[in-house]
Scaffold this motif. Structure first.
Motif, PDB file in Angstrom:
ATOM      1  N   PRO A 167     -11.687  -3.793  23.606  1.00 11.76           N
ATOM      2  CA  PRO A 167     -10.837  -4.554  24.523  1.00 11.76           C
ATOM      3  C   PRO A 167      -9.655  -5.250  23.845  1.00 11.76           C
ATOM      4  O   PRO A 167      -8.772  -5.759  24.526  1.00 11.76           O
ATOM      5  N   TYR A 168      -9.623  -5.263  22.524  1.00 18.69           N
ATOM      6  CA  TYR A 168      -8.560  -5.942  21.795  1.00 18.69           C
ATOM      7  C   TYR A 168      -7.382  -5.030  21.471  1.00 18.69           C
ATOM      8  O   TYR A 168      -6.373  -5.496  20.955  1.00 18.69           O
ATOM      9  N   LEU A 169      -7.535  -3.741  21.760  1.00 16.35           N
ATOM     10  CA  LEU A 169      -6.473  -2.794  21.441  1.00 16.35           C
ATOM     11  C   LEU A 169      -5.646  -2.458  22.673  1.00 16.35           C
ATOM     12  O   LEU A 169      -6.164  -2.317  23.776  1.00 16.35           O
ATOM     13  N   GLY A 187      -4.808   5.957  28.579  1.00 14.79           N
ATOM     14  CA  GLY A 187      -6.041   5.388  28.067  1.00 14.79           C
ATOM     15  C   GLY A 187      -6.289   5.617  26.587  1.00 14.79           C
ATOM     16  O   GLY A 187      -7.355   5.275  26.078  1.00 14.79           O
ATOM     17  N   TRP A 188      -5.332   6.194  25.869  1.00 10.86           N
ATOM     18  CA  TRP A 188      -5.491   6.393  24.430  1.00 10.86           C
ATOM     19  C   TRP A 188      -5.211   5.061  23.733  1.00 10.86           C
ATOM     20  O   TRP A 188      -4.192   4.419  23.988  1.00 10.86           O
ATOM     21  N   THR A 189      -6.099   4.641  22.849  1.00  9.06           N
ATOM     22  CA  THR A 189      -5.884   3.382  22.143  1.00  9.06           C
ATOM     23  C   THR A 189      -4.736   3.501  21.153  1.00  9.06           C
ATOM     24  O   THR A 189      -4.498   4.560  20.570  1.00  9.06           O
ATOM     25  N   ILE A 190      -4.031   2.411  20.984  1.00  4.21           N
ATOM     26  CA  ILE A 190      -2.912   2.329  20.045  1.00  4.21           C
ATOM     27  C   ILE A 190      -3.373   1.396  18.926  1.00  4.21           C
ATOM     28  O   ILE A 190      -3.528   0.199  19.128  1.00  4.21           O
ATOM     29  N   ARG A 214      -5.798   1.177  12.177  1.00  2.00           N
ATOM     30  CA  ARG A 214      -6.842   2.200  12.024  1.00  2.00           C
ATOM     31  C   ARG A 214      -6.245   3.474  11.418  1.00  2.00           C
ATOM     32  O   ARG A 214      -6.916   4.208  10.695  1.00  2.00           O
ATOM     33  N   PHE A 215      -4.983   3.740  11.715  1.00  2.00           N
ATOM     34  CA  PHE A 215      -4.280   4.878  11.125  1.00  2.00           C
ATOM     35  C   PHE A 215      -4.307   4.759   9.597  1.00  2.00           C
ATOM     36  O   PHE A 215      -4.648   5.703   8.890  1.00  2.00           O
TER      37      PHE A 215
END
Length: 112
Positions: free
Chosen positions: A8-10, A16-19, A23-24
């Motif tokens: 929920p923090y992203l 709906g793809w997280t950004i 993490r990259f």
């Protein structure tokens, strides 16, 4: 898509793809630590429904921001010691979306 747990923090894209630029970087470090092989990043980008203004321009600051943040984290990974030998974003021209099969979702650089 891959059965992951929602964070929920992203921030998320329209699809709906997280950004998650951080993490990259973490993933680049993990892959390099594990395999000790140079990395070549392919297909990093943001698909979005771009709105064309009355004068034919597209202001896609959100895409510029996405790429800027991910490229900055790639630079951080290089400073961490990850050997990254190349980078390509998603198509610089708009293409048919593999996930939706339509042109509504755009990827390209908007050079107006």
């Amino acid at each position: 898509m891959f059965g992951s747990i929602e964070n929920p923090y992203l921030e998320k894209s329209e699809w709906g793809w997280t950004i998650d630029p951080k993490r990259f970087r973490i993933t680049a470090n993990h892959l390099y630590d594990r395999y000790q092989k140079p990395l070549f990043v392919v297909e990093n980008g943001l698909g979005a429904v771009d709105e064309v203004t009355a004068n034919g321009e597209i202001n896609d600051d959100y895409r510029i921001d996405y790429l800027r943040k991910h490229i900055a984290q790639m630079g951080e990974a290089i400073e961490d010691g990850v050997e990254i030998i190349g980078y390509t974003s998603w198509g610089p021209i708009d293409i048919v979306s593999a996930s939706t099969g339509e042109m509504k979702k755009r990827y390209g650089y908007n050079l107006c």
